[in-house]
Enzyme design. Structure first.
Site, PDB file in Angstrom:
ATOM      1  N   ILE A  21     -62.440 -36.814   7.952  1.00 12.27           N
ATOM      2  CA  ILE A  21     -62.371 -37.509   9.240  1.00 12.27           C
ATOM      3  C   ILE A  21     -60.935 -37.849   9.617  1.00 12.27           C
ATOM      4  O   ILE A  21     -60.677 -38.367  10.680  1.00 12.27           O
ATOM      5  CB  ILE A  21     -63.249 -38.785   9.237  1.00 12.27           C
ATOM      6  CG1 ILE A  21     -62.959 -39.650   8.002  1.00 12.27           C
ATOM      7  CG2 ILE A  21     -64.714 -38.417   9.319  1.00 12.27           C
ATOM      8  CD1 ILE A  21     -63.662 -40.994   8.025  1.00 12.27           C
ATOM      9  N   GLY A  22     -60.017 -37.563   8.734  1.00 11.65           N
ATOM     10  CA  GLY A  22     -58.622 -37.814   9.063  1.00 11.65           C
ATOM     11  C   GLY A  22     -57.751 -37.432   7.891  1.00 11.65           C
ATOM     12  O   GLY A  22     -58.238 -37.241   6.772  1.00 11.65           O
ATOM     13  N   SER A  23     -56.477 -37.270   8.161  1.00 12.02           N
ATOM     14  CA  SER A  23     -55.578 -37.072   7.037  1.00 12.02           C
ATOM     15  C   SER A  23     -54.220 -37.626   7.399  1.00 12.02           C
ATOM     16  O   SER A  23     -53.830 -37.670   8.568  1.00 12.02           O
ATOM     17  CB  SER A  23     -55.525 -35.603   6.618  1.00 12.02           C
ATOM     18  OG  SER A  23     -54.869 -34.842   7.572  1.00 12.02           O
ATOM     19  N   GLY A  25     -50.118 -38.610   5.481  1.00 13.93           N
ATOM     20  CA  GLY A  25     -49.039 -37.944   4.778  1.00 13.93           C
ATOM     21  C   GLY A  25     -49.492 -37.376   3.451  1.00 13.93           C
ATOM     22  O   GLY A  25     -49.133 -36.270   3.065  1.00 13.93           O
ATOM     23  N   LYS A  28     -56.283 -37.413   2.239  1.00 11.93           N
ATOM     24  CA  LYS A  28     -57.322 -36.830   3.074  1.00 11.93           C
ATOM     25  C   LYS A  28     -58.417 -37.895   3.104  1.00 11.93           C
ATOM     26  O   LYS A  28     -58.728 -38.492   2.076  1.00 11.93           O
ATOM     27  CB  LYS A  28     -57.823 -35.562   2.403  1.00 11.93           C
ATOM     28  CG  LYS A  28     -58.829 -34.800   3.225  1.00 11.93           C
ATOM     29  CD  LYS A  28     -59.236 -33.524   2.525  1.00 11.93           C
ATOM     30  CE  LYS A  28     -58.263 -32.402   2.819  1.00 11.93           C
ATOM     31  NZ  LYS A  28     -58.756 -31.097   2.347  1.00 11.93           N
ATOM     32  N   VAL A  29     -58.963 -38.154   4.259  1.00  9.08           N
ATOM     33  CA  VAL A  29     -59.987 -39.193   4.349  1.00  9.08           C
ATOM     34  C   VAL A  29     -61.310 -38.544   4.740  1.00  9.08           C
ATOM     35  O   VAL A  29     -61.373 -37.793   5.712  1.00  9.08           O
ATOM     36  CB  VAL A  29     -59.583 -40.290   5.365  1.00  9.08           C
ATOM     37  CG1 VAL A  29     -60.651 -41.370   5.452  1.00  9.08           C
ATOM     38  CG2 VAL A  29     -58.243 -40.906   4.972  1.00  9.08           C
ATOM     39  N   LYS A  44     -60.667 -42.395   0.962  1.00  6.90           N
ATOM     40  CA  LYS A  44     -59.289 -41.891   1.042  1.00  6.90           C
ATOM     41  C   LYS A  44     -58.980 -41.221  -0.289  1.00  6.90           C
ATOM     42  O   LYS A  44     -59.032 -41.861  -1.343  1.00  6.90           O
ATOM     43  CB  LYS A  44     -58.364 -43.088   1.320  1.00  6.90           C
ATOM     44  CG  LYS A  44     -56.945 -42.732   1.629  1.00  6.90           C
ATOM     45  CD  LYS A  44     -56.207 -43.928   2.227  1.00  6.90           C
ATOM     46  CE  LYS A  44     -54.723 -43.689   2.271  1.00  6.90           C
ATOM     47  NZ  LYS A  44     -53.996 -44.777   2.929  1.00  6.90           N
ATOM     48  N   ASP A 136     -45.460 -51.783   9.114  1.00 11.08           N
ATOM     49  CA  ASP A 136     -45.703 -50.466   9.710  1.00 11.08           C
ATOM     50  C   ASP A 136     -46.767 -50.570  10.804  1.00 11.08           C
ATOM     51  O   ASP A 136     -47.682 -49.750  10.891  1.00 11.08           O
ATOM     52  CB  ASP A 136     -46.121 -49.463   8.632  1.00 11.08           C
ATOM     53  CG  ASP A 136     -45.953 -48.015   9.101  1.00 11.08           C
ATOM     54  OD1 ASP A 136     -45.250 -47.796  10.109  1.00 11.08           O
ATOM     55  OD2 ASP A 136     -46.525 -47.112   8.467  1.00 11.08           O
TER      56      ASP A 136
HETATM   57  P1  ADP Z   1     -51.901 -42.050   4.863  1.00 16.15           P
HETATM   58  O1  ADP Z   1     -51.753 -43.306   4.067  1.00 16.15           O
HETATM   59  O2  ADP Z   1     -51.789 -40.802   4.052  1.00 16.15           O
HETATM   60  O3  ADP Z   1     -51.009 -42.043   6.090  1.00 16.15           O
HETATM   61  P2  ADP Z   1     -54.094 -43.115   6.368  1.00 16.15           P
HETATM   62  O4  ADP Z   1     -54.565 -44.298   5.603  1.00 16.15           O
HETATM   63  O5  ADP Z   1     -53.191 -43.404   7.543  1.00 16.15           O
HETATM   64  O6  ADP Z   1     -53.404 -42.032   5.415  1.00 16.15           O
HETATM   65  O7  ADP Z   1     -55.366 -42.294   6.856  1.00 16.15           O
HETATM   66  C1  ADP Z   1     -55.235 -41.076   7.544  1.00 16.15           C
HETATM   67  C2  ADP Z   1     -56.197 -41.031   8.717  1.00 16.15           C
HETATM   68  O8  ADP Z   1     -57.540 -41.062   8.233  1.00 16.15           O
HETATM   69  C3  ADP Z   1     -56.079 -42.220   9.662  1.00 16.15           C
HETATM   70  O9  ADP Z   1     -55.085 -42.032  10.618  1.00 16.15           O
HETATM   71  C4  ADP Z   1     -57.460 -42.272  10.266  1.00 16.15           C
HETATM   72  O10 ADP Z   1     -57.577 -41.354  11.323  1.00 16.15           O
HETATM   73  C5  ADP Z   1     -58.358 -41.818   9.112  1.00 16.15           C
HETATM   74  N1  ADP Z   1     -58.845 -43.009   8.400  1.00 16.15           N
HETATM   75  C6  ADP Z   1     -58.194 -43.734   7.466  1.00 16.15           C
HETATM   76  N2  ADP Z   1     -58.925 -44.778   7.051  1.00 16.15           N
HETATM   77  C7  ADP Z   1     -60.085 -44.712   7.748  1.00 16.15           C
HETATM   78  C8  ADP Z   1     -61.269 -45.536   7.802  1.00 16.15           C
HETATM   79  N3  ADP Z   1     -61.370 -46.614   7.034  1.00 16.15           N
HETATM   80  N4  ADP Z   1     -62.251 -45.176   8.643  1.00 16.15           N
HETATM   81  C9  ADP Z   1     -62.136 -44.073   9.427  1.00 16.15           C
HETATM   82  N5  ADP Z   1     -61.052 -43.265   9.442  1.00 16.15           N
HETATM   83  C10 ADP Z   1     -60.037 -43.574   8.615  1.00 16.15           C
END
Ligand code: ADP
Length: 670
Positions: A21-23, A25, A28-29, A44, A136
């Site tokens: 659903i997202g990723s 740096g 992968k989430v 995550k 941040d």
């Molecule tokens: P990183 O620490 O690698 O930057 P993030 O924590 O920002 O990763 O997560 C990457 C993306 O995954 C987020 O921008 C968001 O779109 C998705 N994501 C992260 N946490 C959640 C969550 N709890 N529920 C839904 N989507 C999430």
């Protein structure tokens, strides 16, 4: 058994894992489901080897999240660490990033901005009260939950100065566009003061749809920030202009504090009450109903169950307790999914299309739906106190065609599925509503770093808070209103969205510091600049994503994802309702639209895999790294009856993505 499965066994023991659903740096989430409670979670996933020097950042994030429990901070439920991977199980926020919400709507009204901003102030007042500076803050780090409330994420750059928040920090970190001038200038700074500056930038982005300080060239951007001048667009009310000015004050001592924001006239407008910032879910609070449910199912005494929960190990016990509590707070029965009927509502959407006994692998395929196979799970069932299943046959991974319900067991002790037990449960559930309220009203014993007025009203209001589903974006509608430059997209080798290795980026930063103004070539114009220098923590910090102008962009799907497996098996295109991540075409033949897109993707150097009417697209950087990942899905709309294209960004810079997808769709002449 393949190594990858061994690595993930802890995860599969307790969770079903679905699509990405997202990723970010390094992470992968994926969407997941906690089997025992039937609750959705976000998982995550980080590979330790890939994290390298950034491993400490993850540890910082985990430690901070363990210490934070607030209605506007994403909750951590469980941490699973294997020799190669770290899994953080988090509260699931299906509404996506605030960033995408803003660009999809152009900009928000003052009223809607106020709803969100009060929640941000609430979260930050709490975070600061716990001694943390976030460092941040940006709309990518605020997610929208199922009730359209904000949840703060990404505590990897947070700081908790030993002597308290009043102590100075030195590490320059975060995303440059949101960074306070004192940080940019490399001065020692107070974390909470720097956070207020970022909140000012964020408030501007909400009200205007773009950033107050913006430039592709970092040195130019820094100059703009250190000059501190920005233009107020004509639609801002005098009150908004004043508040922005009070937050984006060059001199941190003259800047408003979060404490002042709580009852600022702009913040109080239409509410007539200060922001409620205390936690409604204080850390350490023990809920008797959740304990009882767990005790019954673990066949332990309530006292020993309480003692176990109170260890707060962020293991399966913690996750089960917190997820049960979350169910209770949302008015759902405080029940574990042990019976076929126990959690039908929460389980059914996720189970659609899944095959019983199907063992799907944990692959790099973004779309893989991962479900621990029964055979696989059974390897671990014996030593799992939560899954006291006597016989594999008693376990079901539900599928609508096979079994609509959750994992359950038919062993007598396990389920206590007797009428007597069910009656006990009903009795407990009936007494729940009033207890819920009491529980929510419990006052926390937070350590207050600064004196704050007592909370008086709920911070979250659903007023004006629903996404406007009628907002349609077409490629051409996404015009740039403030005249900022558009970036030429160089999908292959362009690498503009790539996250470069730390060392390279740190070197680039040094280089930038020496060269007054450096024009970036598309190849070098990484929007993710590492502002890493060692400072208060002595650790290397990863720079956040830096988005240029927050212009109207193509956004990611905000509603919950349909399990991809189902999509893949479908013969025709999906019929969906118009939503704002769908581009309307004037055509009625989905195959024709699909073929047009298929013919254009290679021209744009976009790799893709096709699953039915869904195209999973990727672009690659110089070093074989995926710089951008997104989905395009051809679907049928009901009103008007035309073909639509659903878009979803999975990875990469939102700005670059916006232009690439615009380019593809306009070239496809659909
Ligand atoms: P990183 O620490 O690698 O930057 P993030 O924590 O920002 O990763 O997560 C990457 C993306 O995954 C987020 O921008 C968001 O779109 C998705 N994501 C992260 N946490 C959640 C969550 N709890 N529920 C839904 N989507 C999430």
């Amino acid at each position: 058994m393949p190594v990858e499965r061994t690595e993930h066994h802890e995860l599969f023991k307790y969770y079903e894992v679905y699509e990405t659903i997202g990723s970010g740096g390094f992470a992968k989430v994926k969407l997941g489901r906690h089997i025992l409670t039937g609750e959705n979670v976000a998982i995550k996933i980080m590979n330790k080897k890939d994290l390298g020097d950034d491993l400490p950042r993850v540890k910082v994030e985990i430690e901070a999240m363990k210490n934070l429990s607030h209605q506007h901070v994403c909750r951590l439920y469980q941490v699973i660490e294997t020799s190669t991977q770290i899994f953080m199980v988090l509260e699931y926020c299906p509404g996506g990033e605030l960033f995408d919400y803003i660009i999809a709507k152009d900009r928000l009204s003052e009223e809607e901005t106020r709803v969100f901003f009060r929640q941000i102030v609430s979260a930050m007042a709490y975070v600061h009260s716990q001694g943390y500076a976030h460092r941040d803050l940006k709309p990518e780090n605020l997610l929208i939950d199922e009730d359209h409330n904000l949840k703060l994420i990404d505590f990897g750059l947070c700081a908790k100065p030993k002597g308290g928040l009043g102590f100075e920090l030195k590490t320059c970190c975060g995303s440059p566009a949101y960074a306070a001038p004192e940080l940019i200038q490399g001065k020692a700074y107070i974390g909470s003061e720097a956070d207020v500056w970022s909140m000012g930038v964020l408030l501007f982005a909400l009200l205007c749809g773009y950033l107050p300080f913006d430039d592709d060239n970092c040195m130019v951007l820094y100059r703009k920030i250190t000059r501190g001048t920005y233009e107020n667009p004509r639609w801002l009310s005098p009150g908004s202009v004043l508040l922005l000015n009070q937050m984006m004050q060059m001199d941190p001592k003259r800047r408003l504090s979060v404490r002042h924001l709580l009852d600022h006239p702009w913040v109080m407008k239409d509410y007539n009450s200060p922001v409620e910032w205390h936690s409604r879910q204080p850390l350490g609070h023990i809920d008797e109903d959740c304990i009882t449910e767990m005790a019954v199912n673990m066949k332990r005494s309530r006292a020993s169950t309480t003692a176990l929960v109170k260890e707060w190990r962020y293991d399966q016990t913690t996750a089960t307790y917190l997820l049960l509590l979350s169910k209770k707070q949302r008015g759902k029965p405080v029940r574990l999914c042990l019976e076929p009927t126990a959690c039908e509502d929460s389980c059914s959407p996720l189970h659609q299309g899944l095959q019983t006994r199907e063992a799907l692998h944990f692959s790099e395929d973004e779309d893989a739906v991962i479900v621990g196979s029964l055979e696989f799970c059974s390897d671990y069932i014996d030593d799992c106190p939560w899954v006291s299943v006597a016989n594999n046959k008693d376990m079901r991974l539900a599928s609508p065609s096979v079994e609509k319900k959750c994992v359950y067991s038919s062993t007598p002790e396990r389920g206590r599925t007797t009428a007597q037990h069910r009656q006990e449960r009903r009795d407990r559930d009936q007494g729940q509503t009033s207890e819920n309220k009491e529980n929510i009203a419990v006052q926390e014993k937070d350590v207050e770093i600064f004196a704050l007025p007592p909370p008086r009203t709920p911070a979250s209001s659903k007023k004006n808070a629903r996404p406007n589903k009628n907002v349609l974006t077409t490629p051409n509608q996404n015009a740039n209103v403030n005249g900022t430059k558009t970036n030429a997209v160089t999908p292959k080798g362009g690498g503009s969205a790539s996250k470069e290795p730390n060392k390279k980026r740190a070197a680039e930063f040094k280089e930038l510091a020496n060269v007054e103004i450096l024009a970036f070539s598309p190849e070098r114009r990484s929007r993710s600049l590492d502002m890493a220098v060692t400072g208060d923590s002595g650790k290397k910090k990863r720079g956040g994503k830096v988005f240029g102008s927050l212009e109207r962009g193509l956004d990611k799907m905000i509603t919950m994802l349909t399990p991809s497996k189902k999509r893949a098996l479908r013969v025709g295109p999906r019929k969906i309702k118009v939503q704002y991540n769908v581009t309307l075409t004037s055509q009625t033949n989905p195959d024709q639209v699909l073929n047009q897109i298929l013919s254009i993707l290679p021209e744009k150097n976009v790799d893709f895999t096709q699953k039915g009417y869904t195209l999973k697209c990727r672009t690659w950087g110089d070093f074989g790294k995926v710089t951008m990942a997104f989905e395009l899905e051809v679907c049928l709309l009901q009103r008007p009856e035309v073909v639509g294209i659903r878009r979803q960004r999975l990875k990469g810079d939102a700005w670059v993505y916006k232009h690439l997808v615009e380019d593809i769709l306009s070239t496809s002449s659909i």
